[in-house]
Write an enzyme that holds these catalytic residues in place. Structure first.
Site, PDB file in Angstrom:
ATOM      1  N   GLU A 291      19.513  45.479  49.732  1.00 20.45           N
ATOM      2  CA  GLU A 291      19.318  46.699  50.484  1.00 20.45           C
ATOM      3  C   GLU A 291      18.947  46.231  51.869  1.00 20.45           C
ATOM      4  O   GLU A 291      18.302  45.158  52.139  1.00 20.45           O
ATOM      5  CB  GLU A 291      17.710  47.267  50.013  1.00 20.45           C
TER       6      GLU A 291
ATOM      7  N   ARG B 255      13.125  35.400  39.330  1.00 19.19           N
ATOM      8  CA  ARG B 255      13.273  35.034  40.851  1.00 19.19           C
ATOM      9  C   ARG B 255      12.593  33.889  41.145  1.00 19.19           C
ATOM     10  O   ARG B 255      11.968  33.464  40.333  1.00 19.19           O
ATOM     11  CB  ARG B 255      12.776  36.542  41.637  1.00 19.19           C
TER      12      ARG B 255
ATOM     13  N   LYS C  17       9.240  40.176  50.929  1.00 23.23           N
ATOM     14  CA  LYS C  17       9.619  40.887  52.232  1.00 23.23           C
ATOM     15  C   LYS C  17       8.537  41.232  52.832  1.00 23.23           C
ATOM     16  O   LYS C  17       8.336  41.178  54.342  1.00 23.23           O
ATOM     17  CB  LYS C  17      10.543  42.002  51.882  1.00 23.23           C
TER      18      LYS C  17
END
Length: 573
Positions: free
Chosen positions: A48, A272, A282
């Site tokens: 994204e 992850r 983030k």
RNA sequence: GGCCCAAUGGUGUAAUUGGCAACACGAUAGAUUCUGGUUCUAUUAUUCCAGGUUCGAGUCCUGGUUGGGCUACCA
């Protein structure tokens, strides 16, 4: 070992070549390929565009592009740009740069926003077949109707609208007749499903927000679940690889494809990357940047790709790291030492060696002929003979590192001590006979004599000494700024909130120290982005802040330090 | 009190799919070295627990424990 086995008949070797190590994703791929489920391998990396890429993304990039390469398939770059309130073109550009820098190139470049019209048409199809409806519940009500993890949800009162009515409403949603949040389009699945994702998930929301690519063309935007799988399908992706948190979304992913009757890629989830002494989310990275705890997204202490690059990490080392850590479904935390080790391994092979004195103290050779300068031949890289040699000026006034001298020292201290000897790398063995101190007792100058017979490589003397230290000739030395970076956090898992505290409580106050170093002349010519090794100290990279003839060096990582380790353990003092 | 997923040395990943638990990193000890770097050698494990199936289980089954994920009109 009595006989050396013929390698061609070595059963162990045969076994090794016959059984290639596959991770669980590769195993799944081979099974599907064998079963004929897919013709080949087509993957994609779907970021994204709302932030900078970090080392965790590198794992995903290496995986997706690596799989495509390994199986002779393709890998697309697709921007998942379905939320215009968060996404910006700036990020699109940085992401492309980072992927290229890492050493990968995509087969096709796509944007989910390119599929908005197709997505809309498919939504119409679901409405017509009775699989989707327009819902007037607001956010708060939608949440209440959804139930909880232990209680089933309730049907929306708008659930049974006719396809005709839904279609009319949906068209008017697109036409902009309703304000933000007034209506949604939802898939009609099962409000009592134990999987919350299947409780009539929202497919579209109304947002009168311009999009970075489609501008004001749309005021309804698709949700992740509705856009992602369909984009995969459109691109004929075979394996849609994503992280573990989407595991519960897989039934929905498949439901959309199957209900639509379109190509259904296989979604496979992996864990992850988590790494010690850093944060990866983030949100936290953004906070560190916005609140000024670091200098920007490319701060060399951050795990962002731009940060790592500025720190001096090479693409090769990051790829090797990703290869090394493997892929699995276990939620693990990789020791940052692995990353550091990867860059040491690569830089050891390629980084030119130079001499730099980070904490200079003056050393005078009392028997050196006044004004004489001698050029010493130094090897550029012992691991790479092709790197050749260079000439380094040597004189009677030098700088050495304060750490490399002690008035008194234990036997295990191999460096220079008063009354002791040490070899000056690529030069002479010197003997220390005196020390000059200031009023406070600090050593200001070390007085030595040099042993003329011990010129490096001359073979004139059998004399040996245990230690070798680096140096720089005072009159030829350059002055440069050196930024000594260390881990950003003091604890292994800053993420794991210590009850009431914040991860910010664990910031390492010494994650950046600057020093003014004395360096050999060759270091003045290093261009921004070049990696070098300061002998006996560490790997450094010239920062973009460097000016011509005035480089600024970032410490990428220190050399392995056995002596420091012995000290830390109290084995020596 | 629901659903989904995972668990193998200090860390991370393998184990030819039911057949002698391997590799890397770390750690430790030593050798080499004009970088206390590099390189080399050696050492470092009752596979989370309890049952079951089987000649044989890290692998399959049942139950448990521990950890992760799921209750945005984020992705």
């Amino acid at each position: 070992m009595s006989t050396a086995p013929d390698p061609s008949h070595d059963p162990a070797a045969e076994k090794e070549s016959a059984t290639e190590k596959l991770n669980f994703i590769e195993t799944a791929i081979q099974q599907d390929l064998k079963a004929g489920r897919f013709d080949g391998v087509a993957t994609r990396f779907p970021p994204e565009p709302n932030g900078y890429l970090h080392i965790g993304h590198a794992k995903s990039i290496c995986l997706n592009f690596g799989l495509a390469k390994k199986y002779g398939g393709t890998c697309n770059l697709r921007f998942d740009d379905t939320n215009p309130s968060k996404e910006e073109t700036e990020y699109v550009d940085s992401i492309k740069n980072d992927i290229r820098w890492l050493g990968f190139d995509w087969d096709n470049l796509h944007f989910a926003s390119d599929y908005f019209e197709q997505l809309y048409q498919w939504a119409v199809q679901l409405i017509q077949s009775g699989h989707a409806y327009v819902c007037d519940l607001n956010g708060e009500e939608t949440r209440r109707y959804r139930g909880s993890v232990t209680e089933p949800g309730q049907n929306s009162p708008y659930r049974d609208r006719t396809p005709e009515e839904n279609l009319d409403l949906f068209q008017r949603m697109r036409a902009g007749e309703f304000p933000d949040g007034a209506k949604t389009l939802r898939a009609k699945i099962d409000m009592a499903s134990p999987n919350l994702n299947l409780r009539d998930p929202v497919m579209y929301r109304i947002m009168h927000t311009p999009h970075h690519r489609t501008d004001n063309q749309w005021c309804i935007y698709p949700m992740y679940d509705w856009a992602h799988g369909q984009s995969d399908s459109l691109e004929n992706i075979s394996f849609s690889i994503c992280t573990l948190e989407f595991e519960n979304h897989r039934p929905l992913y498949n439901w959309f494809c199957q209900t639509l009757g379109i190509h259904n890629p296989r979604q496979i989830e992996f864990a992850r990357l988590n790494m010690t002494y850093t944060v990866m989310s983030k949100r936290k990275l953004l906070q560190l940047v916005q609140e000024g705890y670091v200098s920007g997204w490319d701060d060399p202490r951050l795990p962002t790709l731009v940060g790592l690059r500025r720190r001096g990490y090479t693409p090769e080392s990051i790829r090797a790291f990703c290869d090394d850590i493997g892929v699995a479904k276990f939620n693990s935390t990789i020791d940052v030492i692995k990353l550091e080790n990867a860059v040491r391994t690569h830089l050891n092979e390629v980084a030119p060696r130079r001499m730099a004195v980070l904490d200079p103290v003056k050393l005078t050779l009392t028997n050196w002929p006044e004004g004489r300068v001698e050029m010493m031949e130094a090897v550029n890289n012992p691991e790479d003979p092709a790197a050749g040699t260079r000439q380094v000026p040597f004189s009677g006034t030098l700088y050495i590192d304060r750490e490399d001298f002690r008035e008194e020292a234990p036997r295990k201290y191999f460096r220079l001590k008063k009354g002791g000897a040490v070899r000056l790398r690529y030069a002479y063995i010197i003997d220390c006979h005196d020390v000059i101190k200031d009023d406070e007792g600090n050593v200001t100058e070390i007085l030595c004599t040099y042993d003329a017979d011990t010129h490096s490589g001359s073979g004139n003397s059998q004399r040996k000494c245990k230690g070798t230290i680096h140096w720089v000739s005072a009159e030829h030395a350059g002055d440069v700024e050196v930024r000594l970076y260390d881990r950003l956090f003091t604890v292994e898992k800053p993420d794991v909130a210590s009850q009431e505290g914040s991860f910010l409580d664990h910031l390492n106050p010494e994650s950046l120290r600057t020093a003014q170093a004395k360096v050999e002349p060759a270091l003045l010519e290093v261009a921004a982005g070049e990696n070098v090794q300061f002998e006996r100290t560490g790997y450094f990279c010239a920062d973009p802040d460097s000016q011509p003839s005035a480089p600024v060096f970032n410490r990428t990582v220190a050399l392995r330090d056995t002596w420091g380790k012995m000290q830390a353990k109290g084995k020596v003092h």
